[in-house]
Scaffold this active site. Structure first.
Site, PDB file in Angstrom:
ATOM      1  N   ASP A  90     -23.896  46.362 -22.986  1.00 15.46           N
ATOM      2  CA  ASP A  90     -24.359  46.033 -24.320  1.00 15.46           C
ATOM      3  C   ASP A  90     -25.461  46.147 -24.125  1.00 15.46           C
ATOM      4  O   ASP A  90     -26.407  45.691 -23.202  1.00 15.46           O
ATOM      5  CB  ASP A  90     -23.627  45.110 -25.395  1.00 15.46           C
ATOM      6  CG  ASP A  90     -23.720  45.739 -26.934  1.00 15.46           C
ATOM      7  OD1 ASP A  90     -24.146  47.224 -27.137  1.00 15.46           O
ATOM      8  OD2 ASP A  90     -23.143  44.808 -27.501  1.00 15.46           O
ATOM      9  N   ASP A 125     -26.910  52.209 -30.672  1.00 18.69           N
ATOM     10  CA  ASP A 125     -26.499  52.985 -31.227  1.00 18.69           C
ATOM     11  C   ASP A 125     -26.056  52.134 -32.888  1.00 18.69           C
ATOM     12  O   ASP A 125     -27.245  50.793 -32.253  1.00 18.69           O
ATOM     13  CB  ASP A 125     -25.197  52.774 -31.246  1.00 18.69           C
ATOM     14  CG  ASP A 125     -24.311  51.549 -31.104  1.00 18.69           C
ATOM     15  OD1 ASP A 125     -24.584  50.573 -30.158  1.00 18.69           O
ATOM     16  OD2 ASP A 125     -23.426  51.466 -32.091  1.00 18.69           O
ATOM     17  N   ALA A 193     -19.043  48.197 -34.669  1.00 15.57           N
ATOM     18  CA  ALA A 193     -19.189  47.466 -36.256  1.00 15.57           C
ATOM     19  C   ALA A 193     -17.961  47.481 -36.573  1.00 15.57           C
ATOM     20  O   ALA A 193     -18.034  47.268 -38.169  1.00 15.57           O
ATOM     21  CB  ALA A 193     -19.644  48.548 -37.009  1.00 15.57           C
ATOM     22  N   CYS A 276       1.853  25.130 -24.906  1.00 12.59           N
ATOM     23  CA  CYS A 276       2.006  26.314 -23.646  1.00 12.59           C
ATOM     24  C   CYS A 276       1.974  26.413 -23.120  1.00 12.59           C
ATOM     25  O   CYS A 276       1.996  24.958 -22.727  1.00 12.59           O
ATOM     26  CB  CYS A 276       0.030  26.884 -24.113  1.00 12.59           C
ATOM     27  SG  CYS A 276      -0.538  27.837 -22.704  1.00 12.59           S
ATOM     28  N   CYS A 278       0.236  27.441 -20.086  1.00 14.87           N
ATOM     29  CA  CYS A 278      -0.657  27.223 -18.948  1.00 14.87           C
ATOM     30  C   CYS A 278      -1.251  26.608 -18.321  1.00 14.87           C
ATOM     31  O   CYS A 278      -1.227  25.451 -18.705  1.00 14.87           O
ATOM     32  CB  CYS A 278      -1.941  28.042 -19.761  1.00 14.87           C
ATOM     33  SG  CYS A 278      -2.954  27.034 -20.814  1.00 14.87           S
ATOM     34  N   CYS A 281      -2.647  23.594 -20.092  1.00 18.30           N
ATOM     35  CA  CYS A 281      -1.358  22.506 -21.027  1.00 18.30           C
ATOM     36  C   CYS A 281      -0.792  22.159 -20.049  1.00 18.30           C
ATOM     37  O   CYS A 281      -0.256  21.175 -20.546  1.00 18.30           O
ATOM     38  CB  CYS A 281      -0.907  23.472 -22.088  1.00 18.30           C
ATOM     39  SG  CYS A 281      -2.214  24.398 -22.901  1.00 18.30           S
TER      40      CYS A 281
END
Length: 491
Positions: A90, A125, A193, A276, A278, A281
């Site tokens: 960015d 921008d 934005a 969860c 994962c 977890c």
């Protein structure tokens, strides 16, 4: 570079694609974890294990800190972050939106991104926030267009260049932004934005912004939704045609003790059980994470696992042709998301032009399903049915159907269609036994239109009570004959 994006598979306006960059090919849709070079929540070198193919960082932050700037210029951005895959940078526009000014010009930050070896650069921008005056949005958009187009003239090597789309919450300005930048062949088109809209749960307004932007673009171009990092809204955004997301949410939410799920977020302190499976977890209880000295890192890791699991769910849904069913499921997780779903289907005629004609099975999941692109497509093609003679419209097989010149099946939310198409998408739809009045109304109205377009036909009806009780059935009876009111009729 141009022609860096190839589309492999589509559903609604979503797609699975390949984005070609100097450091490799990225399969989309996907998320770019945001890396703050000053804060090492999770090492960038470990991002691959979560499913990350590409990262995003802030070139302005790097340029402003001498030790980071020196390493990036001497050894390259990829060495600085210790990541061998593509990296997007960015430009400092976020800082511009927060602080009102940055100490760099558009030309300087583009040159810096080139010099450190960014794969995808972003011009400086102006991110115009929602709800400002039209004049301000218009003026800032013109400045953005000037800067972004100037950047296109500077970047002529293999580095990809993003063309950010602005225009605040004004659809015409978003369309103008997209059309103006489309003339200059950018490689990626970020929609900028929109974070304030997401932070205030204005997802319906986000739909307007995204689709307005998409309407001005070549549909084959990749789109990045800036600042969209919560998996709750990924399916919706992908269905609108967004391909890239960037997530700082995994780290920011973890810092605030927030546990991400596809349905929203929960404060870790409120969890007794972890919903969860994962790696984090599976290896820890909620109590263990709360009491851990590195609880924030564990939480951030969980958040990333959930984020990329949802991306995989979305890709599979695209492959199976049921992305909109997934969108409808996700959008029922929050009232604001449900509003966004309804707003999305206001654009069903636009979606219909992009949605594939053939899929597997249409699943009816609620009243909003009756507004899907498939229904719009059916409504637009009702006039193609050319019916004369005796026409039977029924919802189940009847004896004596051979006495009719045409036999049509009735199924909400479509209406009546030839029985020969019953196993063809979308008429093979799976619907509940008890349909909601809205879907029945759509189907009955479509039958009324069908009859009005076929005045040479004599129509007979055989429909169950849940359909005949609908107020529109009275209108339908004005031009058709219910069989249950003709006891002497020989079926």
């Amino acid at each position: 570079m141009t022609d860096v994006f190839e589309i492999l598979q589509k559903d609604a306006a979503g797609r699975i694609g390949r984005l070609h960059t100097p450091h490799g090919v990225v399969e989309t849709p996907t998320v770019m974890p945001v890396i703050n070079p000053n804060i090492n929540t999770i090492p960038s070198s470990e991002m691959h294990q979560f499913g990350a193919q590409i990262l995003i960082t802030n070139s302005y932050i790097i340029s402003r800190k001498e030790e980071l700037r020196k390493v990036a210029l001497e050894k390259g951005l990829h060495h600085l972050l210790d990541f061998d895959g593509p990296i997007m940078t960015d430009s400092g526009s976020f800082q511009l939106s927060v602080y009102g000014d940055v100490e760099v010009t558009n030309e300087q930050i583009i040159a810096f991104q080139k010099n450190i070896g960014s794969d995808i650069a972003v011009p400086l921008d102006i991110p115009t926030p929602p709800d400002v005056s039209y004049k301000r949005a218009e003026d800032e958009l013109e400045t953005t267009l000037e800067r972004v187009i100037a950047a296109r003239e500077i970047v002529t090597d293999d580095m990809l260049l993003a063309g950010p789309l602005q225009g605040s919450t004004y659809p015409d300005l978003r369309v103008h932004s997209a059309k103006s930048l489309s003339k200059h062949s950018f490689d990626v088109y970020p929609i900028g934005a929109v974070v304030p809209l997401m932070e205030s749960y204005r997802y319906a307004d986000l739909v307007d912004v995204v689709i307005s932007s998409k309407k001005g673009l070549d549909p084959a171009k990749p789109v990045h939704l800036f600042g969209a990092g919560h998996p709750m809204m990924f399916a919706l955004a992908v269905a609108m045609g967004c391909d890239l997301f960037d997530s700082a949410a995994y780290a920011l939410y973890a810092k605030a003790g927030r546990y991400i799920t596809v349905d929203g977020t929960t404060h870790l302190e409120d969890l007794q059980y972890l919903p969860c499976n994962c790696p984090v977890c599976s290896a820890h209880t909620a109590s263990e994470i709360k009491s851990s000295s590195n609880s924030k890192e564990l939480l951030a890791r969980h958040n990333l696992y959930v984020t990329f699991a949802e991306i995989r769910n979305i890709k599979q849904a695209i492959r199976e042709g049921n992305l909109l069913e997934l969108v409808e499921q996700r959008c029922r997780s929050h009232p604001s998301m449900l509003s966004a779903l309804k707003r999305l289907y206001n654009y069903s005629p636009w979606l219909e032009r992009l949605d594939p004609f053939s899929k597997s099975t249409f699943f009816y999941t609620g009243p909003e399903s009756s507004k899907r692109p498939e229904i719009v497509r059916f409504e637009e093609r009702i006039g193609r049915l050319n019916l004369d003679g005796k026409v039977l419209i029924r919802s189940r097989s009847l004896k004596g159907e051979g006495n009719y010149d045409h036999v049509l099946n009735f199924k909400p939310p479509f209406g009546a269609y030839p029985i020969e198409l019953s196993e063809v998408y979308p008429f093979n739809a799976e619907i509940p036994d008890e349909m909601d009045p809205g879907a029945i109304g759509v189907a009955l109205q479509n039958v009324i239109e069908l009859i009005n377009k076929n005045r040479n036909g004599l129509f007979y009806l055989n429909l169950p009570k849940q359909y005949t009780d609908h107020p529109l059935y009275g209108d339908l009876k004005k031009n058709a004959i219910p069989l249950d009111e003709m006891p002497n009729e020989n079926l």
